[in-house]
Design an enzyme around this catalytic site. Structure first.
Site, mmCIF file in Angstrom:
data_model
loop_
_atom_site.group_PDB
_atom_site.id
_atom_site.type_symbol
_atom_site.label_atom_id
_atom_site.label_comp_id
_atom_site.label_asym_id
_atom_site.label_seq_id
_atom_site.Cartn_x
_atom_site.Cartn_y
_atom_site.Cartn_z
ATOM 1 C CG HIS A 41 -3.698 -6.270 -2.506
ATOM 2 N ND1 HIS A 41 -2.762 -6.047 -3.495
ATOM 3 C CD2 HIS A 41 -3.311 -5.514 -1.445
ATOM 4 C CE1 HIS A 41 -1.847 -5.200 -3.061
ATOM 5 N NE2 HIS A 41 -2.163 -4.847 -1.816
ATOM 6 C CG ASP A 90 -3.007 -1.963 0.990
ATOM 7 O OD1 ASP A 90 -2.551 -2.992 0.443
ATOM 8 O OD2 ASP A 90 -2.609 -0.809 0.723
ATOM 9 C CG HIS A 96 -3.069 -1.416 -4.556
ATOM 10 N ND1 HIS A 96 -3.997 -1.435 -3.545
ATOM 11 C CD2 HIS A 96 -1.887 -1.748 -3.977
ATOM 12 C CE1 HIS A 96 -3.408 -1.761 -2.416
ATOM 13 N NE2 HIS A 96 -2.120 -1.965 -2.647
ATOM 14 N NE ARG A 110 0.650 -0.199 3.056
ATOM 15 C CZ ARG A 110 0.180 -1.440 2.962
ATOM 16 N NH1 ARG A 110 0.308 -2.130 1.837
ATOM 17 N NH2 ARG A 110 -0.401 -2.015 4.003
HETATM 18 C C1 SIN Z 1 1.164 -2.420 -1.737
HETATM 19 O O1 SIN Z 1 0.452 -3.335 -2.097
HETATM 20 O O2 SIN Z 1 0.860 -1.680 -0.804
HETATM 21 C C2 SIN Z 1 2.460 -2.132 -2.474
HETATM 22 C C3 SIN Z 1 2.192 -1.404 -3.720
HETATM 23 C C4 SIN Z 1 3.449 -1.085 -4.466
HETATM 24 O O3 SIN Z 1 4.551 -1.465 -4.041
HETATM 25 O O4 SIN Z 1 3.354 -0.428 -5.501
#
Ligand code: SIN
Length: 282
Positions: free
Chosen positions: A105, A107, A258, A273
């Site tokens: 996806h 973000d 990612h 994050r």
């Molecule tokens: C996310 O999708 O922001 C999480 C990525 C992760 O936990 O590595």
């Protein structure tokens, strides 16, 4: 400030060594970091020791920060920070969004104004596993056959968080409350977007949040989405990030997808994050 930028793979990604993000960056250093982010799409800043406030200050150099629809996992006192964590609280609940990013996806691609980039800071990592993979959506687009490019160039798709549960299995993500769901109505974005800074074209659809392609019937849209996803995550377009403690990874959501691999059972993976607001895709 003197620091090194070392490419991490032939697909995308570079590590930044020798820079302390707890200190304010002068304009020249910031410009070099900004350009490196545009060039490499994913930057891995090694050995950072950041308070939540310092994480936020560095992230804000790139734009306004958004909260998150899963507001129960925002860090108390710091609504700009989403806890991504499989640690358990004293009550036995997850301390953060434990299942974040289990499908490829970008973000906030389900938002009217999706994210420019996200900055994920590793506070606790498992001894192995829990990697995050990133792909290069410029290269994926550029490598498509000309006929596919002309077929998809002007298409639009509908996005909805978690693809409206169409592809998600139960338990894969915590259910959203009515109020949370109402805050993220479906939106339309182009299948191929132009990066607002580099002006390069990149694929933008993703299997987590793209529901359908406008103008195509469901079977045709699903087949096209599957074909584009399988193509764009071929190994030559992917960088696998094996986390080191105190890495801060900053990726560009406008030209990468990612996916996070689950950590092994009984191991802790605890991250913070921030999410930088971007532009309306065109
Ligand atoms: C996310 O999708 O922001 C999480 C990525 C992760 O936990 O590595």
């Amino acid at each position: 400030m003197s620091f090194q930028i070392n490419p991490l793979s032939t697909a995308l990604g570079a590590e930044v060594v020798g820079l302390d993000l707890a200190e304010p960056l002068d304009e020249e250093t910031f410009a070099r970091v900004h350009q490196a982010h545009l060039d490499h799409q994913v930057l891995v800043f090694r050995d950072q020791h950041l308070t939540p406030a310092q994480h936020i200050v560095f992230s804000r150099r790139f734009g306004d920060l958004s909260g998150h629809v899963y507001d129960q996992f925002l860090l108390p006192g710091y609504p700009e920070i989403l806890k991504v964590s499989n640690k358990k609280t004293a009550d036995g609940d997850f301390a953060g969004l434990a299942s974040a990013g289990r499908r490829w996806h970008s973000d906030l691609s389900y938002a009217e104004t999706p994210s420019l980039g996200s900055l994920l800071y590793a506070l606790e990592i498992p001894p192995e596993g829990g990697d995050t993979l990133f792909n290069n959506m410029y290269r994926a687009y550029e490598a498509l056959p000309a006929a596919t490019k002309s077929k998809i160039d002007d298409l639009k798709a509908e996005f909805l968080i978690g693809s409206a549960r169409k592809y998600y299995t139960e338990n894969e993500r915590p259910p959203l409350t009515e109020a949370q769901l109402a805050s993220v109505p479906p939106v339309e974005h182009p299948v191929v977007r132009t990066h607002p800074e580099t002006k390069r074209k990149a694929l933008y659809v993703n299997p987590a949040h793209t529901v359908r392609i406008l103008g195509l019937d469901e079977a045709e849209a699903d087949a096209l989405l599957t074909e584009l996803t399988e193509h764009s995550v071929e190994p030559q377009f992917v960088y696998r990030h094996k986390w080191r403690l105190h890495d801060l990874v900053f990726w560009d959501n406008r030209c990468c997808m990612h996916i996070a691999e689950p950590p092994p059972p009984d191991s802790n993976r605890h991250m913070h994050r921030t999410t930088v607001v971007g532009d309306t895709p065109y």
